[in-house]
Design a protein around this motif. Structure first.
Motif, PDB file in Angstrom:
ATOM      1  N   LEU A  80      -7.391   0.830   1.240  1.00 15.84           N
ATOM      2  CA  LEU A  80      -6.532  -0.525   0.833  1.00 15.84           C
ATOM      3  C   LEU A  80      -5.629  -0.109   2.418  1.00 15.84           C
ATOM      4  N   GLN A  81      -5.551   0.856   3.415  1.00 11.52           N
ATOM      5  CA  GLN A  81      -4.537   1.254   3.826  1.00 11.52           C
ATOM      6  C   GLN A  81      -5.862   0.571   5.376  1.00 11.52           C
ATOM      7  N   LEU A 100       0.631   1.474  -8.496  1.00 12.45           N
ATOM      8  CA  LEU A 100      -0.177   0.661  -7.566  1.00 12.45           C
ATOM      9  C   LEU A 100      -1.151  -0.085  -7.625  1.00 12.45           C
ATOM     10  N   ARG A 101      -2.088   0.403  -8.702  1.00 10.95           N
ATOM     11  CA  ARG A 101      -2.872  -0.096  -9.037  1.00 10.95           C
ATOM     12  C   ARG A 101      -2.481  -1.378  -9.626  1.00 10.95           C
ATOM     13  N   SER A 147       0.646  -1.663  -0.269  1.00 11.97           N
ATOM     14  CA  SER A 147       0.163   0.123   0.329  1.00 11.97           C
ATOM     15  C   SER A 147       0.701   1.328   0.237  1.00 11.97           C
ATOM     16  N   GLY A 185       1.144   5.219  -6.492  1.00 14.25           N
ATOM     17  CA  GLY A 185      -0.421   5.568  -6.741  1.00 14.25           C
ATOM     18  C   GLY A 185      -0.049   5.660  -8.340  1.00 14.25           C
ATOM     19  N   GLY A 190      -8.597   4.841  -8.651  1.00 15.22           N
ATOM     20  CA  GLY A 190      -7.180   5.372  -8.297  1.00 15.22           C
ATOM     21  C   GLY A 190      -7.152   6.264  -6.912  1.00 15.22           C
ATOM     22  N   LEU A 207      -7.857   4.152  -3.669  1.00 14.77           N
ATOM     23  CA  LEU A 207      -7.162   3.170  -3.444  1.00 14.77           C
ATOM     24  C   LEU A 207      -6.563   2.969  -2.084  1.00 14.77           C
ATOM     25  N   ARG A 208      -5.352   4.104  -2.171  1.00 17.69           N
ATOM     26  CA  ARG A 208      -4.740   3.820  -1.340  1.00 17.69           C
ATOM     27  C   ARG A 208      -5.192   3.936  -0.128  1.00 17.69           C
ATOM     28  N   ILE A 217     -11.113  -0.637  -7.300  1.00 13.48           N
ATOM     29  CA  ILE A 217     -11.635   0.674  -6.741  1.00 13.48           C
ATOM     30  C   ILE A 217     -10.524   2.301  -6.886  1.00 13.48           C
TER      31      ILE A 217
END
Lengths: 321, 321
Positions: free
Chosen positions: B130-131, A126-127, A119, A123, B123, B126-127, B121
């Motif tokens: 996710l976290q 990331l995906r 995580s 960015g 962008g 997302l992070r 999800i």
């Protein structure tokens, strides 16, 4: 471009510290115990090398590398439960030392910790990295399930066994490289060539693993020769011998591998040699190694950047222990 | 703003189909088996409601909801192994039906599948999602470990027990709501208020769970009264009784809960009543419910948007089965 040895030492500087909180100690101490058993750290270094093939190593590549290594350790903890393995790297496995429930949960939290590192990836990447990681994780689970299924089957074809090994071993090596290359900004063609390099290297690596167990030099191997034979494990060697032996030898091999008689290893090895399994294994290994190196060759970066990966491939596949 | 019932039906339309590939069937059929056992689907609907509190439900909210439900099912499969539970929702647990190794691996792959949904999800979110998901997943594992540790301890304080319940139960309800609100574009203050609403609702929910097991109406409860007592489970009721009873009653309770004598449930319930545990539990439950509703009240959106969440809170905490 840095060598495997150098990157391995640098990875240790990042990774060899407490990965988990102190409490609950009953959960996290088993995790730290298992991580400090060490290992070759091949997969995280592959991620770093995949990154460095295309650019300087980025800060978040260390998180990717940690995620890959934690994932690998998660699979080992859970596989050890399933295989009822007493030892790992000469030390007690987590479930033996701390009990099965704790080992189950320690594995779970090891996987979650891998995603915590993931995580932190930029960015922009990331995906795509998360998706490849997920796909790979699921494939590794599938490989483990096929492996358990195959143990119960009297016959497994070479093709099915190969696919199982790809899932259980190769895809993680391949994905470690490819995820690193994504961070390095590689184009899709180069990413995929690197993945194929890793996938074929993984097969050659497993063939060498099986070969050493049967035909390794006992002085260099470091473990007892014939461990796979004693535990009646299906290996590339057994599968090939059963597929190529005549009826009499095949029945003899079936009989030996379903029992526990004296001089079993010696007798099985004799059949292997009579079937030419030793030479065949070296041929198969070299075929996959060559194909792997061809894919590496095709990657559109200067040859000298590829040298550490080519050296590592040779080392992993020619190693004698 | 849609009610729990309506969203629950809509979620089923998205979720109640094959989540896994066909092969290897030995791995994925157990997963599909477990998912079709059903459940109230509270957590995924909380994610949808958290989203809808601030905006229309987005397409990727259905993936978030699926991820949350798959994660919850992963924990159930692995918890059932650890608890050696024979039944779940009146049907055989995965490890009983398919064996422990397959259940272990089926749980692993269920968790990976949750992350596959998460990876879809948007962008922009997302992070952070996710976290929060990772943190929550790790906390749930910690809660399970504390729970197992507590089972082996003669005394557990109310504070420690409360923290365990928060980790094991509340944080996932809270995070399901908050992750939905992140997708809805909620500001940080509103996100955190919603999290606190979920956290306190989770505690009230667990108190009600413990209460019903002891003091529920047998005609409405649907299960045998006193199941927790028969399995010597530590619950809010036991913890409080042990903390408040005089020496004689405490020793009697210790004796009853460490044995298996006739009319055990009846005798323990009598002590509970003598200690006023029943009234105390209702007070504690209402305290946490009120605090939860206060947090909901504080969220800066129109009251009518909050109604389905307030209704759901009342239902979960006042339910009689």
């Amino acid at each position: 471009m840095q060598s495997f040895e150098l990157l391995s030492r640098k990875f240790a500087l990042h990774f060899d510290k407490a990965q988990f909180p102190a409490e609950p100690a009953s959960l996290y101490q088993p995790n730290e115990y298992f991580l400090q058993l060490g290992g070759k750290r091949v997969r995280p270094v592959l991620s770093l090398m995949g990154n460095e093939l295309f650019d300087e190593i980025r800060e978040d590549a260390w998180d990717l590398a940690a995620a890959v290594e934690l994932f690998h350790n998660f699979t080992l903890i859970h596989d050890d439960i399933m295989d009822q393995a007493p030892l790992r790297r000469g030390m007690e496995t987590v479930h033996v030392k701390y009990g099965e429930n704790t080992a189950l949960l320690a594995g779970d939290v090891m996987l979650v910790k891998a995603y915590e590192h993931l995580s932190k990836i930029d960015g922009a990447f990331l995906r795509s990295i998360l998706q490849l990681f997920n796909q790979t994780a699921r494939e590794v689970c599938e490989g483990q399930q096929w492996d358990m299924d195959f143990e119960k089957m009297p016959r497994v074809s070479f093709g099915d066994y190969l696919r199982m090994i790809e899932l259980k071993t190769s895809v993680l090596l391949a994905a470690s490289l490819k995820m690193g290359s994504i961070l390095g900004g590689a184009g899709e063609r180069n990413q995929n060539l690197l993945y194929e390099f890793g996938r074929k290297l993984g097969i050659a690596f497993q063939v060498q693993d099986d070969y050493l167990d049967a035909f390794g030099d006992p002085h260099k191997f470091g473990k007892q020769i014939g461990g796979d034979i004693l535990s009646n494990k299906k290996t590339f060697l057994v599968i090939h011998a059963l597929e190529t032996a005549g009826t009499a030898r095949r029945e003899e091999l079936d009989r030996l591998l379903s029992g526990d008689e004296e001089r079993k290893v010696e007798k099985v090895l004799a059949i292997f040699r009579e079937c030419g399994v030793d030479e065949w294994a070296l041929e198969v290994k070299n075929k996959y190694l060559d194909e792997a190196l061809d894919h590496l060759e095709d990657i559109a970066v200067l040859s000298k950047r590829k040298k550490p990966l080519a050296d590592l491939a040779q080392f992993l596949v020619q190693r004698e222990h």
